[in-house]
Design a protein around this motif. Structure first.
Motif, mmCIF file in Angstrom:
data_model
loop_
_atom_site.group_PDB
_atom_site.id
_atom_site.type_symbol
_atom_site.label_atom_id
_atom_site.label_comp_id
_atom_site.label_asym_id
_atom_site.label_seq_id
_atom_site.Cartn_x
_atom_site.Cartn_y
_atom_site.Cartn_z
ATOM 1 N N MET A 1 14.356 41.379 45.376
ATOM 2 C CA MET A 1 14.513 40.013 44.896
ATOM 3 C C MET A 1 16.001 39.656 44.866
ATOM 4 O O MET A 1 16.833 40.457 44.446
ATOM 5 N N ILE A 2 16.307 38.456 45.289
ATOM 6 C CA ILE A 2 17.686 37.987 45.334
ATOM 7 C C ILE A 2 18.128 37.553 43.944
ATOM 8 O O ILE A 2 17.441 36.791 43.262
ATOM 9 N N LYS A 3 19.308 38.051 43.530
ATOM 10 C CA LYS A 3 19.910 37.610 42.270
ATOM 11 C C LYS A 3 20.642 36.302 42.533
ATOM 12 O O LYS A 3 21.397 36.195 43.486
ATOM 13 N N LYS A 4 20.413 35.316 41.654
ATOM 14 C CA LYS A 4 21.063 34.021 41.810
ATOM 15 C C LYS A 4 21.894 33.699 40.582
ATOM 16 O O LYS A 4 21.512 34.046 39.461
ATOM 17 N N ALA A 5 22.998 32.992 40.828
ATOM 18 C CA ALA A 5 23.852 32.524 39.741
ATOM 19 C C ALA A 5 24.280 31.091 40.020
ATOM 20 O O ALA A 5 24.621 30.741 41.148
ATOM 21 N N VAL A 6 24.238 30.270 38.994
ATOM 22 C CA VAL A 6 24.784 28.923 39.086
ATOM 23 C C VAL A 6 26.261 29.028 38.750
ATOM 24 O O VAL A 6 26.645 29.556 37.707
ATOM 25 N N CYS A 7 27.080 28.537 39.661
ATOM 26 C CA CYS A 7 28.533 28.555 39.478
ATOM 27 C C CYS A 7 29.034 27.124 39.395
ATOM 28 O O CYS A 7 28.875 26.343 40.336
ATOM 29 N N ILE A 8 29.622 26.790 38.261
ATOM 30 C CA ILE A 8 30.242 25.476 38.095
ATOM 31 C C ILE A 8 31.577 25.523 38.825
ATOM 32 O O ILE A 8 32.437 26.337 38.494
ATOM 33 N N LEU A 9 31.722 24.685 39.841
ATOM 34 C CA LEU A 9 32.913 24.701 40.683
ATOM 35 C C LEU A 9 33.633 23.361 40.625
ATOM 36 O O LEU A 9 33.194 22.389 41.238
ATOM 37 N N SER A 10 34.748 23.334 39.918
ATOM 38 C CA SER A 10 35.563 22.120 39.902
ATOM 39 C C SER A 10 36.356 21.995 41.184
ATOM 40 O O SER A 10 36.726 20.906 41.594
ATOM 41 N N GLY A 11 36.626 23.135 41.794
ATOM 42 C CA GLY A 11 37.507 23.172 42.951
ATOM 43 C C GLY A 11 38.852 23.760 42.606
ATOM 44 O O GLY A 11 39.686 23.987 43.476
ATOM 45 N N GLY A 12 39.074 24.038 41.329
ATOM 46 C CA GLY A 12 40.330 24.626 40.879
ATOM 47 C C GLY A 12 40.308 26.146 40.938
ATOM 48 O O GLY A 12 39.296 26.760 41.288
ATOM 49 N N MET A 13 41.450 26.742 40.591
ATOM 50 C CA MET A 13 41.603 28.200 40.678
ATOM 51 C C MET A 13 40.631 28.957 39.792
ATOM 52 O O MET A 13 40.063 29.959 40.219
ATOM 53 N N ASP A 14 40.469 28.519 38.557
ATOM 54 C CA ASP A 14 39.628 29.265 37.618
ATOM 55 C C ASP A 14 38.171 29.300 38.070
ATOM 56 O O ASP A 14 37.522 30.347 38.045
ATOM 57 N N SER A 15 37.651 28.154 38.494
ATOM 58 C CA SER A 15 36.252 28.133 38.923
ATOM 59 C C SER A 15 36.079 28.846 40.265
ATOM 60 O O SER A 15 35.044 29.480 40.501
ATOM 61 N N ALA A 16 37.074 28.763 41.138
ATOM 62 C CA ALA A 16 36.997 29.487 42.412
ATOM 63 C C ALA A 16 36.943 30.985 42.162
ATOM 64 O O ALA A 16 36.128 31.699 42.762
ATOM 65 N N LEU A 17 37.780 31.472 41.268
ATOM 66 C CA LEU A 17 37.787 32.896 40.931
ATOM 67 C C LEU A 17 36.440 33.315 40.347
ATOM 68 O O LEU A 17 35.896 34.365 40.704
ATOM 69 N N ALA A 18 35.878 32.492 39.468
ATOM 70 C CA ALA A 18 34.575 32.806 38.870
ATOM 71 C C ALA A 18 33.500 32.900 39.946
ATOM 72 O O ALA A 18 32.665 33.805 39.927
ATOM 73 N N ALA A 19 33.512 31.980 40.913
ATOM 74 C CA ALA A 19 32.511 31.997 41.974
ATOM 75 C C ALA A 19 32.677 33.228 42.872
ATOM 76 O O ALA A 19 31.685 33.855 43.256
ATOM 77 N N TYR A 20 33.907 33.586 43.188
ATOM 78 C CA TYR A 20 34.127 34.786 44.002
ATOM 79 C C TYR A 20 33.685 36.033 43.248
ATOM 80 O O TYR A 20 33.141 36.968 43.833
ATOM 81 N N LYS A 21 33.891 36.042 41.932
ATOM 82 C CA LYS A 21 33.435 37.173 41.115
ATOM 83 C C LYS A 21 31.911 37.280 41.181
ATOM 84 O O LYS A 21 31.366 38.372 41.349
ATOM 85 N N ALA A 22 31.224 36.152 41.094
ATOM 86 C CA ALA A 22 29.758 36.149 41.204
ATOM 87 C C ALA A 22 29.326 36.697 42.562
ATOM 88 O O ALA A 22 28.389 37.499 42.647
ATOM 89 N N LYS A 23 30.001 36.295 43.607
ATOM 90 C CA LYS A 23 29.667 36.748 44.963
ATOM 91 C C LYS A 23 29.857 38.261 45.084
ATOM 92 O O LYS A 23 28.983 38.971 45.589
#
Length: 154
Positions: A1-23
């Motif tokens: 089963m695929i693990k999914k995460a909702v990532c709030i992405l403003s487009g700024g550094m903090d949200s980009a880092l959070a999304a890359y961490k999820a990936k």
């Protein structure tokens, strides 16, 4: 089963880092962006789509929260309020604070996560960088996590 995460992405550094961490942690990303009348809205949206492409995101939500601008009270959404260029005084909430923005964002993200069967939410906030933003404090984030877990299905 695929693990999914909702990532709030403003487009700024903090949200980009959070999304890359999820990936890196093995999640399929469901990207979530908000337009709320912020002064940097067009550039943020461009960065959002660039990040989605770089992260190979298939599911994207770009939601209009114009009501935050209608509520006002922030230099980020009200062109009648000047954006300060100097630092923020300790112990004060800055004029760039959008009232309860992260609480609203996280509530919507929880709703999407529940619909998409995602098991995690990622948001890029940094308490040390918050400059007095109350909705960036660790205590607030932990309380919000508990409320989301109590208020959603397993």
């Amino acid at each position: 089963m695929i693990k999914k995460a909702v990532c709030i992405l403003s487009g700024g550094m903090d949200s980009a880092l959070a999304a890359y961490k999820a990936k890196v942690e093995g999640y399929e990303i469901i990207a979530l962006h908000f337009d709320y009348g912020q002064r940097t809205q067009n550039r943020e949206k461009e960065a959002f789509y660039d990040l989605c492409n770089a992260l190979d995101v298939k599911a994207k939500y770009c939601l209009d929260l114009a009501f935050l601008g209608q509520i006002g009270g922030s230099a980020l959404t009200d062109t009648n309020i000047e954006v300060p260029t100097s630092g923020v005084e300790d112990g004060t909430v800055p004029i760039t604070y959008v009232p309860f923005r992260n609480g609203i964002f996280l509530s919507i993200a929880a709703s999407i996560a529940e619909k998409e069967d995602a098991e995690a939410l990622y948001i890029g906030v940094v308490e040390e960088d918050s400059s007095g933003y109350p909705d960036c404090r660790e205590e607030y984030m932990l309380a919000t996590e508990k409320a989301i877990n109590l208020g959603t299905k397993d």
